[in-house]
Design a protein around this motif. Structure first.
Motif, PDB file in Angstrom:
ATOM      1  N   PHE A  11       1.733  -2.624 -14.716  1.00 18.80           N
ATOM      2  CA  PHE A  11       0.457  -3.136 -15.238  1.00 18.80           C
ATOM      3  C   PHE A  11       0.321  -2.538 -16.637  1.00 18.80           C
ATOM      4  CE2 PHE A  11      -0.366  -2.845 -10.592  1.00 18.80           C
ATOM      5  CZ  PHE A  11      -0.616  -4.184 -10.338  1.00 18.80           C
ATOM      6  N   VAL A  14       1.363   1.117 -17.085  1.00 13.98           N
ATOM      7  CA  VAL A  14       1.414   1.807 -15.783  1.00 13.98           C
ATOM      8  C   VAL A  14       2.519   1.203 -14.917  1.00 13.98           C
ATOM      9  CG1 VAL A  14       0.146   2.296 -13.640  1.00 13.98           C
ATOM     10  CG2 VAL A  14      -1.056   2.284 -15.833  1.00 13.98           C
ATOM     11  N   ALA A  16       3.417   0.775 -11.494  1.00 14.73           N
ATOM     12  CA  ALA A  16       2.806   0.934 -10.169  1.00 14.73           C
ATOM     13  C   ALA A  16       3.871   1.022  -9.080  1.00 14.73           C
ATOM     14  CB  ALA A  16       1.858  -0.232  -9.885  1.00 14.73           C
ATOM     15  N   PRO A  34      -0.243   9.695  -1.938  1.00 16.92           N
ATOM     16  CA  PRO A  34      -1.519  10.061  -2.553  1.00 16.92           C
ATOM     17  C   PRO A  34      -2.190   8.852  -3.229  1.00 16.92           C
ATOM     18  CG  PRO A  34       0.265  11.523  -3.272  1.00 16.92           C
ATOM     19  CD  PRO A  34       0.896  10.390  -2.533  1.00 16.92           C
ATOM     20  N   ASN A  35      -3.443   9.019  -3.657  1.00 17.32           N
ATOM     21  CA  ASN A  35      -4.151   7.943  -4.354  1.00 17.32           C
ATOM     22  C   ASN A  35      -3.362   7.484  -5.569  1.00 17.32           C
ATOM     23  OD1 ASN A  35      -6.420   7.884  -2.676  1.00 17.32           O
ATOM     24  ND2 ASN A  35      -7.292   9.648  -3.733  1.00 17.32           N
ATOM     25  N   GLY A  36      -3.300   6.164  -5.748  1.00  9.88           N
ATOM     26  CA  GLY A  36      -2.622   5.612  -6.919  1.00  9.88           C
ATOM     27  C   GLY A  36      -1.102   5.573  -6.802  1.00  9.88           C
ATOM     28  N   ALA A  37      -0.577   5.852  -5.599  1.00 13.80           N
ATOM     29  CA  ALA A  37       0.883   5.933  -5.412  1.00 13.80           C
ATOM     30  C   ALA A  37       1.569   4.573  -5.470  1.00 13.80           C
ATOM     31  CB  ALA A  37       1.195   6.609  -4.073  1.00 13.80           C
ATOM     32  N   GLY A  38       0.809   3.495  -5.233  1.00 13.35           N
ATOM     33  CA  GLY A  38       1.406   2.152  -5.273  1.00 13.35           C
ATOM     34  C   GLY A  38       1.403   1.440  -3.927  1.00 13.35           C
ATOM     35  N   LYS A  39       0.733   2.010  -2.942  1.00 12.88           N
ATOM     36  CA  LYS A  39       0.753   1.451  -1.578  1.00 12.88           C
ATOM     37  C   LYS A  39       0.156   0.046  -1.536  1.00 12.88           C
ATOM     38  CE  LYS A  39      -1.806   4.882  -0.054  1.00 12.88           C
ATOM     39  NZ  LYS A  39      -2.067   5.645  -1.289  1.00 12.88           N
ATOM     40  N   THR A  40      -1.065  -0.085  -2.071  1.00  8.82           N
ATOM     41  CA  THR A  40      -1.724  -1.400  -2.032  1.00  8.82           C
ATOM     42  C   THR A  40      -0.970  -2.396  -2.906  1.00  8.82           C
ATOM     43  OG1 THR A  40      -3.845  -0.372  -1.581  1.00  8.82           O
ATOM     44  CG2 THR A  40      -3.912  -2.610  -2.448  1.00  8.82           C
ATOM     45  N   THR A  41      -0.413  -1.902  -4.014  1.00  4.30           N
ATOM     46  CA  THR A  41       0.366  -2.804  -4.871  1.00  4.30           C
ATOM     47  C   THR A  41       1.543  -3.376  -4.093  1.00  4.30           C
ATOM     48  OG1 THR A  41      -0.301  -1.589  -6.849  1.00  4.30           O
ATOM     49  CG2 THR A  41       1.660  -2.971  -7.045  1.00  4.30           C
ATOM     50  N   GLN A  82      -9.329  -3.618   2.911  1.00  4.43           N
ATOM     51  CA  GLN A  82     -10.106  -2.402   3.187  1.00  4.43           C
ATOM     52  C   GLN A  82     -11.517  -2.775   3.637  1.00  4.43           C
ATOM     53  OE1 GLN A  82      -9.585   0.254  -0.171  1.00  4.43           O
ATOM     54  NE2 GLN A  82      -7.367   0.223   0.062  1.00  4.43           N
ATOM     55  N   GLU A 159      -5.600   0.418   5.226  1.00  2.07           N
ATOM     56  CA  GLU A 159      -6.603   1.400   5.676  1.00  2.07           C
ATOM     57  C   GLU A 159      -7.475   0.867   6.807  1.00  2.07           C
ATOM     58  OE1 GLU A 159      -8.524   3.751   2.720  1.00  2.07           O
ATOM     59  OE2 GLU A 159      -6.873   3.493   1.311  1.00  2.07           O
ATOM     60  N   HIS A 192      -4.821   6.656   5.095  1.00  3.56           N
ATOM     61  CA  HIS A 192      -4.853   8.065   4.692  1.00  3.56           C
ATOM     62  C   HIS A 192      -4.951   8.957   5.930  1.00  3.56           C
ATOM     63  CE1 HIS A 192      -4.894   7.665   0.363  1.00  3.56           C
ATOM     64  NE2 HIS A 192      -5.708   6.628   0.503  1.00  3.56           N
TER      65      HIS A 192
HETATM   66  N1  ATP Z   1      -4.637  -4.867 -11.165  1.00  2.00           N
HETATM   67  C1  ATP Z   1      -4.285  -3.703 -11.737  1.00  2.00           C
HETATM   68  N2  ATP Z   1      -4.338  -3.536 -13.071  1.00  2.00           N
HETATM   69  C2  ATP Z   1      -3.969  -2.368 -13.646  1.00  2.00           C
HETATM   70  N3  ATP Z   1      -3.533  -1.284 -12.956  1.00  2.00           N
HETATM   71  C3  ATP Z   1      -3.475  -1.391 -11.629  1.00  2.00           C
HETATM   72  C4  ATP Z   1      -3.849  -2.591 -10.937  1.00  2.00           C
HETATM   73  N4  ATP Z   1      -3.678  -2.395  -9.588  1.00  2.00           N
HETATM   74  C5  ATP Z   1      -3.228  -1.125  -9.451  1.00  2.00           C
HETATM   75  N5  ATP Z   1      -3.104  -0.528 -10.673  1.00  2.00           N
HETATM   76  C6  ATP Z   1      -2.608   0.828 -10.926  1.00  2.00           C
HETATM   77  O1  ATP Z   1      -1.353   0.930 -10.253  1.00  2.00           O
HETATM   78  C7  ATP Z   1      -1.222   2.208  -9.643  1.00  2.00           C
HETATM   79  C8  ATP Z   1      -1.021   2.042  -8.141  1.00  2.00           C
HETATM   80  O2  ATP Z   1      -2.250   1.586  -7.552  1.00  2.00           O
HETATM   81  P1  ATP Z   1      -2.402   1.229  -6.009  1.00  2.00           P
HETATM   82  O3  ATP Z   1      -3.784   0.688  -5.813  1.00  2.00           O
HETATM   83  O4  ATP Z   1      -1.268   0.392  -5.563  1.00  2.00           O
HETATM   84  O5  ATP Z   1      -2.277   2.656  -5.336  1.00  2.00           O
HETATM   85  P2  ATP Z   1      -2.586   3.108  -3.830  1.00  2.00           P
HETATM   86  O6  ATP Z   1      -1.456   3.976  -3.427  1.00  2.00           O
HETATM   87  O7  ATP Z   1      -2.882   1.941  -2.991  1.00  2.00           O
HETATM   88  O8  ATP Z   1      -3.892   4.001  -4.031  1.00  2.00           O
HETATM   89  P3  ATP Z   1      -5.178   4.281  -3.053  1.00  2.00           P
HETATM   90  O9  ATP Z   1      -4.667   5.162  -1.956  1.00  2.00           O
HETATM   91  O10 ATP Z   1      -6.111   4.998  -3.973  1.00  2.00           O
HETATM   92  O11 ATP Z   1      -5.675   2.948  -2.580  1.00  2.00           O
HETATM   93  C9  ATP Z   1      -2.464   3.007 -10.011  1.00  2.00           C
HETATM   94  O12 ATP Z   1      -2.182   3.752 -11.172  1.00  2.00           O
HETATM   95  C10 ATP Z   1      -3.481   1.916 -10.310  1.00  2.00           C
HETATM   96  O13 ATP Z   1      -4.457   2.367 -11.213  1.00  2.00           O
END
Ligand code: ATP
Length: 237
Positions: A11, A14, A16, A34-41, A82, A159, A192
């Motif tokens: 992104f 970033v 992801a 951890p938060n922001g690790a890329g799981k939801t992506t 979620q 989640e 989590h």
């Molecule tokens: N649509 C987007 N635009 C820009 N950056 C994004 C977007 N979606 C995710 N990111 C970034 O990509 C990285 C991974 O995000 P993601 O939501 O996949 O993490 P996560 O592991 O699911 O976190 P959480 O546990 O907090 O839900 C983070 O740095 C996030 O800020």
């Protein structure tokens, strides 16, 4: 078998997901980090909400990247978010029926399938209750029923235990463990709640800053020093 082949998502600046490669072979597999690790992506790439710059997702020889998101749903991809997507003005049964709206099956067949999945999740008696009158756990169970209806092949929960009590989480865990035997679908779970992951996922992928840092049997993964270090200062594992 779900094959994640060298998936990269950026992104802007970033990264992801950074060349993530793994194969989920078990009925229920976990994705933690951890938060922001890329799981939801990663879930967004599988469902088609996010386009990967590189890589493929293959489930039982079906390359999902070649299908538009709605075609993935028709093929048998299901996802819970979620926050549940339950319409307040539709009944529980109608909320589930919406999921198979596109299907060419007869309405009698669809109604029977809806009744079957409501029975599985324990919501059969609430079938005619409007969404507005459900408590939070009943909404969650209805959301699970939406994932089970209409021959699912791959179900992803993001989640699912968020906001649930210990007892509700245990019930939800039991339900997720039943999915493969009841529908044949393979399930991926992000949560989590590491205790839930340890109980229901026989294998787990750990992401950190978009990279795979561990993958394998969940107990082994959770005792891996790299995994413990990734969680240090964020939450207990
Ligand atoms: N649509 C987007 N635009 C820009 N950056 C994004 C977007 N979606 C995710 N990111 C970034 O990509 C990285 C991974 O995000 P993601 O939501 O996949 O993490 P996560 O592991 O699911 O976190 P959480 O546990 O907090 O839900 C983070 O740095 C996030 O800020």
């Amino acid at each position: 078998m779900i094959e994640v082949q060298n998936v990269t998502v950026r992104f802007g600046g970033v990264v992801a997901l950074d060349g993530v490669e793994t194969q989920f072979a078990n009925p229920v597999s976990g994705i933690i980090g951890p938060n922001g690790a890329g799981k939801t992506t990663l879930m967004n790439v599988v469902s088609g909400f996010v386009a990967a710059q590189n890589g493929q997702i293959v489930k039982d020889n079906q390359n999902l990247m070649g299908l538009a998101p709605y075609k993935r749903a028709h093929w048998g991809l299901r996802r819970s978010f979620q926050k549940e997507e339950i319409a307040d003005d539709l009944t529980v049964a109608e909320n589930v029926l919406v999921q198979v709206d596109h299907s060419t099956l007869t309405s009698a067949h669809k109604s029977k399938d809806v009744a079957r999945v409501l029975e599985i999740v324990g919501m059969a008696e609430q079938a005619d209750r409007p969404g507005a009158r459900l408590n939070s756990f009943e909404r969650r169970l209805t959301d699970v029923a939406k994932c089970l209806v209409g021959d699912p092949k791959l179900i992803m929960f993001d989640e699912p235990a968020g906001g649930l009590s210990v007892e509700e989480t245990a019930r939800l865990g039991d339900l997720i463990l039943e999915i493969h035997a009841r529908t044949g679908a393979q399930t991926l779970v992000i949560d989590h709640d590491v205790d839930l992951i340890a109980r229901i996922c026989s294998e787990t992928l750990v992401l950190d800053f978009g990279r795979k840092i561990a993958f394998g049997p969940t107990a082994e993964v959770l005792s891996d020093p790299k995994v413990k270090a990734a969680y240090l200062g964020t939450e207990d594992i």
